[in-house]
Design a protein around this motif. Sequence first.
Motif, short mmCIF file in Angstrom:
data_model
loop_
_atom_site.label_atom_id
_atom_site.label_comp_id
_atom_site.label_asym_id
_atom_site.label_seq_id
_atom_site.Cartn_x
_atom_site.Cartn_y
_atom_site.Cartn_z
N ASN A 237 -5.20 13.33 -1.48
CA ASN A 237 -6.24 12.96 -0.51
C ASN A 237 -5.68 12.03 0.56
O ASN A 237 -6.02 12.15 1.74
N ASP A 238 -4.83 11.10 0.16
CA ASP A 238 -4.22 10.19 1.13
C ASP A 238 -3.25 10.92 2.04
O ASP A 238 -3.10 10.57 3.22
N LEU A 239 -2.57 11.95 1.52
CA LEU A 239 -1.72 12.78 2.38
C LEU A 239 -2.58 13.46 3.44
O LEU A 239 -2.18 13.56 4.61
N ARG B 284 -2.91 8.30 5.11
CA ARG B 284 -3.08 6.89 4.74
C ARG B 284 -1.83 6.38 4.03
O ARG B 284 -1.45 6.89 2.98
N ASP B 285 -1.19 5.40 4.62
CA ASP B 285 -0.03 4.74 4.01
C ASP B 285 1.03 5.75 3.58
O ASP B 285 1.57 5.69 2.48
N PRO C 100 0.84 -1.21 0.00
CA PRO C 100 0.00 0.00 0.00
C PRO C 100 0.87 1.26 0.00
O PRO C 100 1.98 1.28 0.54
N ARG C 101 0.37 2.29 -0.63
CA ARG C 101 1.07 3.58 -0.67
C ARG C 101 0.05 4.68 -0.90
O ARG C 101 -1.09 4.43 -1.29
N ALA C 102 0.47 5.91 -0.63
CA ALA C 102 -0.42 7.05 -0.87
C ALA C 102 -0.73 7.16 -2.35
O ALA C 102 0.17 7.16 -3.19
#
Length: 226
Positions: free
Chosen positions: A162-164, A168-169, A131-133
């Motif tokens: 959005n993940d930043l 998330r991850d 998993p990664r951003a």
Amino acid sequence: MNQQTNRQSHKAAPPAKGKRKKGGFSAFWVRQFHTWHWMSSAICLVGMILFAVTGITLNHAASIESEPAVVSQEGTLPDDVRATLAAVPDGAGRETPVPQAVSRWLDKEYGIDAAGRAHEWSADELYIPLPRAGGDGWVAIDRSSGAVLFEDTDRGWIAYFNDLHKGRDTGAAWSWFIDIFAVACVIFSLTGLLLLQLHAKKRRATWPIVGAGVIIPLFLMIFLMH
């Protein structure tokens, strides 16, 4: 001449430096509030813009459609590398590390850094989630044949930012940044509130606007959220 001297002697002595009061605070603390406010705002500037923009994109995520790009690759471990994998006992669990030879081969062939990642052992395969951003991925290696299947999914730049926003991850370094950024935002907001208090007498709209900033979200949370 004597009368002029007497008048000067009866004049009140000027207040000592740092003792003048403004809004109930000494000049020293007023200077500190201004200093902390501009320094925290400088730290928050880019992060505040990032989190504000991604707040909008997250709020409208359903309306922002993007097609994930999926890449799949297949390969086979060399015999010597497969031998190190075969040497891992059948009862291996998550505490059993990925053999270094396998990690080096994955890094060389696919650019995968498997060291320190969570992984799963089974009787048939080694599975490593990636998993990664802004994306996802995984690699599965057959323990007997050495067959490798690698898949990478890229959901685009909006998903990345959005993940930043969500952390998330994103790894430990970004997690630390979010914590430091949050503290800077608290300092920025509190010193801004204190500076509002200092200037409130000259700006009558200060407290009504501050009150609106409190009442509006409370009203929405209590009456309009389902």
